[in-house]
Design a protein around this motif. Structure first.
Motif, short mmCIF file in Angstrom:
data_model
loop_
_atom_site.label_atom_id
_atom_site.label_comp_id
_atom_site.label_asym_id
_atom_site.label_seq_id
_atom_site.Cartn_x
_atom_site.Cartn_y
_atom_site.Cartn_z
N TYR A 2 0.84 -1.20 0.00
CA TYR A 2 0.00 0.00 0.00
C TYR A 2 0.88 1.25 0.00
CZ TYR A 2 -3.86 3.05 1.49
OH TYR A 2 -4.79 4.03 1.57
N THR A 34 -3.43 0.07 -4.26
CA THR A 34 -4.64 0.34 -3.50
C THR A 34 -4.82 -0.78 -2.48
OG1 THR A 34 -5.99 -0.94 -5.02
CG2 THR A 34 -5.72 1.39 -5.52
N ARG A 35 -5.77 -0.63 -1.57
CA ARG A 35 -6.02 -1.70 -0.59
C ARG A 35 -6.32 -3.01 -1.30
NH1 ARG A 35 -4.35 -0.60 4.24
NH2 ARG A 35 -4.93 1.43 5.03
N TRP A 36 -7.15 -2.93 -2.35
CA TRP A 36 -7.55 -4.15 -3.04
C TRP A 36 -6.39 -4.76 -3.82
CZ3 TRP A 36 -9.79 -8.42 -3.75
CH2 TRP A 36 -9.88 -9.00 -5.00
N SER A 37 -5.62 -3.93 -4.54
CA SER A 37 -4.54 -4.52 -5.34
C SER A 37 -3.44 -5.04 -4.43
CB SER A 37 -4.00 -3.52 -6.36
OG SER A 37 -3.38 -2.43 -5.72
N PHE A 94 -3.98 -6.46 -1.59
CA PHE A 94 -4.52 -7.75 -1.15
C PHE A 94 -4.33 -8.80 -2.26
CE2 PHE A 94 -8.08 -10.75 -0.92
CZ PHE A 94 -7.88 -11.25 0.34
N ARG A 95 -4.65 -8.39 -3.49
CA ARG A 95 -4.60 -9.33 -4.62
C ARG A 95 -3.15 -9.74 -4.93
NH1 ARG A 95 -4.19 -8.37 -9.92
NH2 ARG A 95 -4.31 -6.14 -9.59
#
Lengths: 269, 362
Positions: A164, A169-172, A174-175
């Motif tokens: 981050y 981003t938070r989602w990327s 995580f991914r």
């Protein structure tokens, strides 16, 4: 020395008790007599040939696979959500909420089955494969959370923060970071949920409509003694399939461990 | 002085039960090596994470390069962080780790490879691109984490106890290297550490923090020589405290009666903490006092005492000496120069000291 001798006998006895019935399964599947008893009379593959001709059996297998795959995917998704939340964040009543999610692990299945049946009937929802999936997801999610929780806890939480911090981003984050690192846990969770759902009987028996799952179909066939060798043949195929599945899973898990240099925490095998 | 790069204005962080930051104000200049030093739980890491954008302050303001950082998330701040655990992505190679932040910059493959190569070269890991990151040693992981953050060309590099996981030798080597690297790239470094020696070695300025507040913000020399409170003095190195009483105050001179040592004349500068009142204590560092051996002489004040404890360190010897008339024993450190004897416990000793080395706490 004497003591370890006794313990050895105990261990062997335990293993025999555990696996002898399983070994009998393929033995009688190839025996050309309808009565399940020694001595064996001769070799045959007739029971396997018969399997191929039973339409209702094929339907039940397809049903079971459909339910097991759906259950595995849903339970694992919920498991990821819950495990990530409980391993990363503090929220009010966290312990209570997690406790209640885990309760189906120890609750007698018959209670879940009856309760669900009553509720579904009251709501006027017709019994189908999806009602079985509902029950199985309820049952499998705690297992999934237990597996994934340890996977998430074993991961350094700075990793996601670092991604981050580097502009993701938070989602990327995580991914790209979290998901690959907890993947062995996700695979374990999928396999366990799939296996639990595939051979679950009580909930399926109560909640299945006129499309029985494999265990429910098998149970209905046990009333006819002449069908028992066919059931044995089917059991043999299932046994072989699960052995192959587990071996493959363990192979991929160990490869994953070796690739990231993580400490081997044993997995589920 | 040009406009500060980072301005902290009464930054507060309230975790409900605990007040982690109780109004921290400071200005950090561009190109400065700035350290946040304090015991665990003093709020230094919270402050660093607040600057990085991982924590939202519950009060006050953080400005970076003149821009208010309120509502700006960590992924869009001109800061990058080196984590205490290094947070090296274990499933990616060294090159992929270092180039991770460039993914979104729309560079060509060759340009990315060039920058990754440069960054690795800078931290002394040239040619390590294809290595598996989990096979690296602690020191190498630390370098990869540095390269991964520096490749982003941040305005501020934040380092959260980056050396605490390394063994002593490697840590000392990295302290010097990190300092050199900072001068070379000219980026502002903010280092969090609980190791006072590390802070002294590396920093331009140090903020000593206790209980969510900055107790003193000064250069390493000022911090060591002129601590504003006994707490700061005790945290940075060793200091002896002797009860004292201020007997006269004229202009910027103070006359202080030190228990057992007699009256000394101090300048107001020697009382950096300020304050009034007669009751006080003077502090004196172990290395500013000298043990006179075999009839050595020294100009200045000499007090006699007896040796209570001797601790031999090889290069140094530490003595606990009970000076005649001084209530508590004082610690004195002496370098073990050739020909200088080490005194035994119970021996009589003569100690030379100088009032100019004293600090007054009122």
């Amino acid at each position: 020395m004497k003591r370890s001798g006794w313990l050895g006998i105990y261990a062997v006895a335990y293993l025999v008790f555990l696996y002898a019935p399983v070994v009998l399964l393929p033995l009688f599947a190839f025996n050309d007599a309808t009565i399940i008893a020694f001595p064996l009379s001769g070799f045959t593959t007739e029971w396997f040939a018969q399997l191929a001709t039973i339409e209702a059996l094929h339907d039940s297998v397809i049903n079971s696979l459909y339910i097991a795959v759906s259950t595995a995917i849903l339970a694992t998704c919920f498991g990821v959500f819950a495990a990530r939340a409980s391993s990363r964040y503090d929220f009010p009543a966290k312990r209570g909420i997690m406790g209640f999610i885990m309760i189906p692990l120890v609750l007698p299945e018959i209670i879940i089955a009856v309760a669900l049946l009553v509720v579904l009937l009251q709501l006027g929802i017709a019994l189908s494969a999806w009602t079985v999936i509902l029950g199985h997801v309820l049952l499998c999610t705690p297992f999934s959370i237990a597996i994934l929780n340890s996977a998430f806890l074993a991961m350094d939480r700075s990793l996601e923060e670092a991604a981050y911090d580097l502009g993701e981003t938070r989602w990327s984050a995580f991914r790209l970071i979290t998901l690959p690192l907890v993947m062995p846990g996700i695979v374990s969770s999928l396999l366990i949920s799939f296996t639990i759902s595939l051979d679950e009987f009580i909930i399926a028996f109560f909640l299945t409509g006129n499309e029985p799952t494999l265990p429910v179909y098998l149970w209905s066939q046990l009333r006819f003694p002449q069908k028992i060798p066919v059931v044995m043949a089917l059991g043999t195929i299932l046994l072989a399939a699960s052995l192959i599945l587990l071996t493959t899973a363990e192979y991929f898990r160990r490869r994953g461990v070796a690739r990231t240099g993580a400490k081997d925490t044993g997995g589920f095998l | 002085m040009s406009a500060p790069l980072i301005e902290l204005e009464t930054v507060e962080k309230d975790y409900g039960e605990v007040l982690a930051l109780a109004g921290v104000s400071a200005e950090i200049a561009a190109g400065e090596f700035f350290s946040l030093l304090g015991p665990s739980g003093c709020g230094k890491t919270t402050l660093l994470r607040t600057i990085a954008g991982f924590e939202d302050p519950t009060g006050g303001r953080v400005r970076i390069d003149g821009r208010d950082m309120e509502g700006v998330p960590a992924n869009s701040r001109p800061t990058n962080m080196v984590f205490q655990s290094y947070a090296i992505f274990p499933h990616l190679s060294v090159g992929q780790n270092v180039g991770f932040g460039l993914r979104r910059k729309g560079l060509t493959k060759t340009e990315m490879a060039r920058q990754v190569g440069e960054a690795l070269e800078m931290v002394g890991l040239g040619g390590y691109e294809a290595r598996a990151s989990h096979a690296l040693s602690g020191g190498q992981r630390q370098r990869v984490a540095l390269a991964r953050a520096l490749i982003m060309k941040p305005k501020v590099l934040l380092l959260d106890e980056p050396l605490s996981a390394l063994d002593k030798k490697l840590r000392e080597q990295m302290q010097v290297e990190l300092r050199k690297l900072q001068r070379q790239v000219g980026i502002t470094f903010i280092l969090v550490t609980h190791d006072q020696e590390e802070a002294l070695i590396m920093s331009d300025r140090i903020a000593v923090m206790f209980d969510g507040q900055i107790a003193q913000l000064d250069s390493p020399q000022a911090l060591y020589r002129r601590p504003v409170s006994r707490r700061v003095a005790e945290f940075i190195g060793v200091m002896n405290f002797i009860e004292a009483e201020v007997t006269a105050e004229t202009g910027d001179r103070l006359t202080v009666d030190v228990a057992g040592l007699g009256a000394v004349d101090l300048s107001a500068e020697q009382c950096p903490g300020g304050g009034g009142g007669r009751g006080a204590a003077v502090g004196i560092r172990p290395e500013t006092m000298t043990l006179l051996i075999d009839g050595e002489t020294r100009s200045g004040r000499i007090t006699e005492g007896s040796v209570e404890e001797v601790v031999y360190y090889g290069d140094m010897t530490y003595y606990d000496i009970r000076l005649d008339g001084v209530p508590a024993p004082v610690t004195i450190s002496m370098r073990n120069l050739p020909g200088r004897a080490v005194l035994e416990r119970g021996a009589r000793a003569r100690v030379a000291w100088d009032a100019s080395a004293m600090v007054l706490f009122r």
